[in-house]
Design an enzyme around this catalytic site. Structure first.
Site, PDB file in Angstrom:
ATOM      1  N   HIS A 169       0.744  -1.307  -0.230  1.00  0.00           N
ATOM      2  CA  HIS A 169       0.161   0.001   0.227  1.00  0.00           C
ATOM      3  C   HIS A 169       0.735   1.413   0.098  1.00  0.00           C
ATOM      4  O   HIS A 169       0.214   2.154  -0.336  1.00  0.00           O
ATOM      5  CB  HIS A 169      -0.932  -0.066   1.274  1.00  0.00           C
ATOM      6  N   ASP A 383       3.524   9.626  -0.636  1.00  0.00           N
ATOM      7  CA  ASP A 383       2.365   8.822  -0.170  1.00  0.00           C
ATOM      8  C   ASP A 383       2.040   7.864  -1.435  1.00  0.00           C
ATOM      9  O   ASP A 383       2.271   8.120  -2.546  1.00  0.00           O
ATOM     10  CB  ASP A 383       0.981   9.555  -0.114  1.00  0.00           C
TER      11      ASP A 383
HETATM   12  P1  ADP Z   1      -2.977   6.545   5.296  1.00  0.00           P
HETATM   13  O1  ADP Z   1      -3.360   5.222   4.611  1.00  0.00           O
HETATM   14  O2  ADP Z   1      -1.388   6.970   5.005  1.00  0.00           O
HETATM   15  O3  ADP Z   1      -3.478   6.780   6.504  1.00  0.00           O
HETATM   16  P2  ADP Z   1      -4.971   7.692   3.053  1.00  0.00           P
HETATM   17  O4  ADP Z   1      -5.228   9.166   2.688  1.00  0.00           O
HETATM   18  O5  ADP Z   1      -4.588   6.532   2.096  1.00  0.00           O
HETATM   19  O6  ADP Z   1      -3.488   7.717   4.224  1.00  0.00           O
HETATM   20  O7  ADP Z   1      -6.088   7.073   3.960  1.00  0.00           O
HETATM   21  C1  ADP Z   1      -6.529   7.707   5.115  1.00  0.00           C
HETATM   22  C2  ADP Z   1      -8.012   7.103   5.363  1.00  0.00           C
HETATM   23  O8  ADP Z   1      -8.282   7.433   6.979  1.00  0.00           O
HETATM   24  C3  ADP Z   1      -9.014   7.738   4.781  1.00  0.00           C
HETATM   25  O9  ADP Z   1     -10.065   6.809   4.452  1.00  0.00           O
HETATM   26  C4  ADP Z   1      -9.474   8.662   5.580  1.00  0.00           C
HETATM   27  O10 ADP Z   1     -10.971   9.350   5.418  1.00  0.00           O
HETATM   28  C5  ADP Z   1      -9.366   8.194   7.039  1.00  0.00           C
HETATM   29  N1  ADP Z   1      -9.069   9.275   7.979  1.00  0.00           N
HETATM   30  C6  ADP Z   1      -8.166  10.280   8.126  1.00  0.00           C
HETATM   31  N2  ADP Z   1      -8.092  10.796   9.261  1.00  0.00           N
HETATM   32  C7  ADP Z   1      -9.387  10.702   9.876  1.00  0.00           C
HETATM   33  C8  ADP Z   1     -10.029  10.964  10.968  1.00  0.00           C
HETATM   34  N3  ADP Z   1      -9.428  11.809  11.752  1.00  0.00           N
HETATM   35  N4  ADP Z   1     -11.124  10.265  11.363  1.00  0.00           N
HETATM   36  C9  ADP Z   1     -11.604   9.426  10.671  1.00  0.00           C
HETATM   37  N5  ADP Z   1     -11.018   8.895   9.529  1.00  0.00           N
HETATM   38  C10 ADP Z   1      -9.936   9.459   9.051  1.00  0.00           C
HETATM   39  C1  G6P Z   2      -1.145   3.153   6.217  1.00  0.00           C
HETATM   40  C2  G6P Z   2      -0.430   1.847   5.948  1.00  0.00           C
HETATM   41  C3  G6P Z   2      -1.297   0.647   6.457  1.00  0.00           C
HETATM   42  C4  G6P Z   2      -1.734   0.833   8.315  1.00  0.00           C
HETATM   43  C5  G6P Z   2      -2.150   2.483   8.374  1.00  0.00           C
HETATM   44  C6  G6P Z   2      -2.419   2.820   9.742  1.00  0.00           C
HETATM   45  O1  G6P Z   2      -2.327   3.127   5.599  1.00  0.00           O
HETATM   46  O2  G6P Z   2      -0.414   1.513   4.602  1.00  0.00           O
HETATM   47  O3  G6P Z   2      -0.642  -0.491   6.731  1.00  0.00           O
HETATM   48  O4  G6P Z   2      -2.376  -0.068   8.731  1.00  0.00           O
HETATM   49  O5  G6P Z   2      -1.383   3.461   7.589  1.00  0.00           O
HETATM   50  O6  G6P Z   2      -1.299   2.771  10.431  1.00  0.00           O
HETATM   51  P1  G6P Z   2      -1.170   2.043  11.614  1.00  0.00           P
HETATM   52  O7  G6P Z   2       0.312   2.005  11.918  1.00  0.00           O
HETATM   53  O8  G6P Z   2      -1.845   2.456  12.940  1.00  0.00           O
HETATM   54  O9  G6P Z   2      -1.706   0.546  11.315  1.00  0.00           O
END
Ligand code: ADP
Ligand code: G6P
Length: 765
Positions: A169, A383
């Site tokens: 991912h 990212d």
């Molecule tokens: P990452 O996988 O690095 O966290 P992404 O942007 O791909 O980044 O995905 C983040 C996900 O988490 C999205 O679905 C977003 O809506 C959710 N998200 C981020 N911050 C919050 C929050 N404070 N509360 C609920 N959902 C959140």
């Molecule tokens: C990104 C990573 C996931 C991970 C998530 C939250 O989306 O690709 O593998 O689960 O962040 O991070 P955490 O360390 O809280 O699982």
């Protein structure tokens, strides 16, 4: 979502990720509850398995706790226990202190500790063993992300009957960085245990294949890695390519459409003091997300009075993440200090220009925030994809709102209508923020329409079908090869394709285009993939060509287009076409299977009354003069009429008849097209070149393969560029770069392309 059920060919699906989709939360009073796990992995994967049903193996998020398997909806969750020590060394240590920063451009310095690595190996083995105990015979195991890169090989050793996929991912680093890793070879070997390895972007997949060739005895053939047989294991192929992840766009749109969500969005704006502009940032509090850069740009704009603090609010939602890891603690301190200072300097008693929210929200509240925001700021330094950007777009059915998006997010490959920024360039960021706040509604609409098309074209169902479809076809091909006594690696997959049909130079050029993230495969029909037969309605596509085109059409990032001189009706008589194909008939005048509004040329639509009258006139004339000539066939098309003389006994006489027809046609002001023993007269000046150009313009940028045999195909060859590939089938003058003898060779070319793109070998007819 629909139509996902068959994706695993009826076999059990086992999802494997570090975290389960729900975390167990223990409150201060000792009571426990479950909440959705953080991050994009769960956002993307959960809607798929809710549909398909699965076993999900993962950690429940708390240390030193044993949790029995349990069920949620169609999922059976199989928790893997981690001790406090495992969490420190495997999760906070090797996963998030070594791999995460290394794979994200070393934005923070990765640390290399042998005791972290040792624990990573142990915990990966625990996951593999757990899957091996749990999975049904012949199941499909789909392993996710950087925390579990050794699991594919470990699992293959324990359970060779499983089909194994791995999806990363996050970005896969360039070779120069990956090579820092003392355990680089083990990681590559671990991943190569899978049948399919998916990455977010093309450069990630290329880097992996290059590194795998260097550190293991594998050979990259397009997207496929060929593993030679060893004393202990037969040879295999592994598909390693990009499968850009997405979201359940319809589900987000549905929440956005609800009156209560829209009401909440209005309330949010009111609670913020109804400012002129609401900007929004939504991220896990992670140093890769560029939050510091974003705040710096915002701060400078306020300090320089380029934006008025009383008219704007930036809402920064920063969900808590990995709080025991030093770099994350430090980031939180810095961000919170900046928030305090910025509001101290630019705020007033009743108004703070920066609202900082350090907590998780429900899906409904997130969507309301997206609707309330005039501008979404997505500025990561690196990212894998960034789903927040796609969620914002999916919610904006009103076609308003501006997305500012970092070029270093995987999403930038698809979301080209965003305001793309380099987050390291603070002046550039400031300029983009200003542009976003002042963007006219019409420009917002135009950009948002493009963004919405991109999100709609590749939603999470498309991603999952691409990935699972590749896994299923690989396992079916393997089973068929084993049943026929030709185990896959015994001769290497390449030699299963008759080599003689694909000239070496064509093979080399195919290899160059096969790995492009977006690829358009266009072909003529008669004489190119369907042998010429006396009666046009008897023409049929060669089965191998059909199979290849169907597989290409199902492969992520590939569009298939059929460009024929026949009318669409004439093509339908041959039973030709396929799901998702773009089909253009009548030399570009007719078009289906494509959003015609995205086409800039004159394709599609109906003839005007004047055009119909002219066509009727010339058709009547041809019928009168040529209709009774033996062997002449007149074919009426929506925008023209064709005179065929293929069945006229004397070729010389046939040529004379065609010359006479041309005279009439030219006098009537029609456009004339020459073909083999056919002349086409049309009221529209379209040709295959124009329609090919229009189709490619409306698709994401990428190379084009075009195959054709006739004079009219030259228009298409003429619009190809140096990165495209034109292949002439048969004799005759041509502008195409390559030539092959006949339709069977064309089918072999398409089959080779399938193999390079997907790793699947299609046998000869
Ligand atoms: P990452 O996988 O690095 O966290 P992404 O942007 O791909 O980044 O995905 C983040 C996900 O988490 C999205 O679905 C977003 O809506 C959710 N998200 C981020 N911050 C919050 C929050 N404070 N509360 C609920 N959902 C959140
Ligand atoms: C990104 C990573 C996931 C991970 C998530 C939250 O989306 O690709 O593998 O689960 O962040 O991070 P955490 O360390 O809280 O699982």
């Amino acid at each position: 979502m629909t139509g996902m059920q068959d994706l695993t060919g009826g076999r059990e699906l086992v999802m494997v990720s570090n975290r389960l989709p729900v975390d167990r939360v223990i409150a201060a009073d000792g009571t426990t509850s479950w909440r959705t796990s953080p991050g994009g992995l769960v956002t993307a994967v959960e809607p798929i398995v809710e549909q398909l049903g699965c076993v999900w193996v993962g950690w429940a998020g708390s240390a030193d706790e044993h949790i029995e398997p349990f069920e949620i909806g169609r999922m059976r969750l199989e928790p893997v226990d981690l001790s406090r020590d495992d969490v420190e060394r495997y999760y906070e240590g090797f996963s998030n202190g070594t791999l995460w920063p290394l794979y994200h451009d070393v934005i923070a310095p990765p640390e290399y500790h042998r005791h972290w690595w040792d624990r990573y190996v142990k915990v990966n083995r625990r996951f593999a063993e757990r899957v091996a105990e749990t999975a049904a015979q012949g199941a499909v195991a789909w392993i996710h992300d950087y925390q579990l890169q050794l699991v594919p090989a470990m699992l293959r050793e324990l359970r060779p009957d499983l089909t194994i996929g791995f999806f990363l991912h996050i970005p896969f680093p360039p070779r120069g960085l990956f090579e820092q890793l003392p355990w680089r070879r083990s990681i590559i070997q671990g991943l190569l245990g899978a049948d399919v390895i998916g990455f977010q972007r093309v450069p990630d997949a290329i880097s992996f294949r290059t590194i795998a060739e260097r550190y293991t005895h594998t050979q990259a053939l397009g997207n496929t890695m060929v593993l030679p047989a060893t004393a202990d294991a037969p040879g295999r192929t592994v598909l390693a390519q990009e499968f850009p992840i997405s979201i359940d766009a319809a589900a987000f749109a549905e929440v956005a459409r609800r009156p209560e969500t829209q009401q909440r969005a209005r309330e949010i704006r009111a609670e913020l003091g109804d400012p002129k502009t609401v900007m929004l940032g939504v991220d896990r509090l992670d140093y890769t997300k560029g939050i510091r850069h974003r705040l710096k740009a915002f701060d400078e704009l306020l300090a320089d009075d380029e934006i008025d603090a009383s008219e704007i609010v930036l809402v920064q939602v920063a969900s808590p993440s990995r709080e025991q890891v030093d770099a994350y603690r430090q980031l939180r301190n810095e961000v919170e200090l900046t928030v305090g200072r910025l509001n101290g300097e630019h705020g007033t008693i009743g108004h703070s220009p920066l609202v900082y929210l350090h907590r998780g929200y429900s899906r409904e509240e997130m969507v309301a925030l997206y609707l309330a925001a005039d501008v979404l700021l997505v500025t990561p330094l690196r990212d894998g994809m960034n789903l927040v950007a796609k969620e914002y777009v999916a919610c904006r059915e009103d076609e308003q709102g501006v997305l500012v998006l970092s070029e270093f997010a995987g999403a930038a490959d698809e979301l080209k209508d965003a305001l793309l920024v380099n987050p390291h360039d603070i002046e550039g960021l400031k300029a983009a923020f200003l542009r976003a706040t002042h963007m006219p509604q019409e420009e917002q609409r135009r950009r948002m329409q493009g963004l919405r098309r991109a999100v709609h074209d590749n939603d999470v169902e498309h991603w999952a079908s691409g990935f699972l479809g590749s896994m299923t076809s690989i396992s079916e091909t393997r089973a068929a090869a084993q049943a026929s006594g030709t185990p896959e690696g015994a001769t290497g997959p390449v030699s299963l394709v008759p080599q003689a049909f694909v000239p070496r130079s064509v093979g080399d050029r195919l290899r160059r285009i096969a790995t492009a993230s977006s690829l358009l495969v266009a072909t003529d029909f008669d004489g190119t993939i369907a042998p010429i037969v006396p009666r046009p309605q008897d023409a049929r596509m060669l089965p191998r060509a059909r199979q290849a085109l169907e597989m290409l059409s199902a492969a992520p990032g590939v569009r298939v287009a059929l460009l024929t001189g026949r009318s669409l009706g004439g093509l339908a008589d041959t039973g030709t076409g396929g799901e998702g194909w773009i089909v253009s008939g009548s030399h570009g005048s007719e078009l289906t299977g494509f959003d015609v509004s995205g086409i800039t040329g004159g394709a599609g639509g109906e003839p005007t009354d004047e055009e119909s009258d002219r066509l009727d006139r010339i058709t009547r004339r041809f019928e009168r003069v040529l209709g009774s000539e033996p062997g002449v066939r007149l074919e009426r098309k929506p925008f023209g009429v064709a005179v065929h003389t293929r069945e006229v006994a004397d070729p010389e006489y046939g040529r004379e008849l065609l010359a006479a027809a041309v005279e009439f046609g030219v006098a009537e002001g029609l456009h004339v097209r020459e073909g083999k023993q056919v002349r086409e007269f049309s009221v529209r000046a379209s040709d295959k070149g124009t329609v090919l150009q229009s189709i490619r313009d409306a698709l994401p940028a990428g190379p084009v393969l075009f195959l054709g045999d006739d004079v009219t195909d030259e228009d298409a060859f003429a619009v190809l560029g140096p990165d495209d590939l034109g292949i002439k089938v048969g004799e005759g003058e041509t502008a195409a770069a390559e030539r092959i003898p006949d339709p069977a060779a064309a089918a072999a070319v398409l089959a080779r392309l399938v193999e390079l793109r997907t790793g699947i070998v299609i046998g000869s007819d």
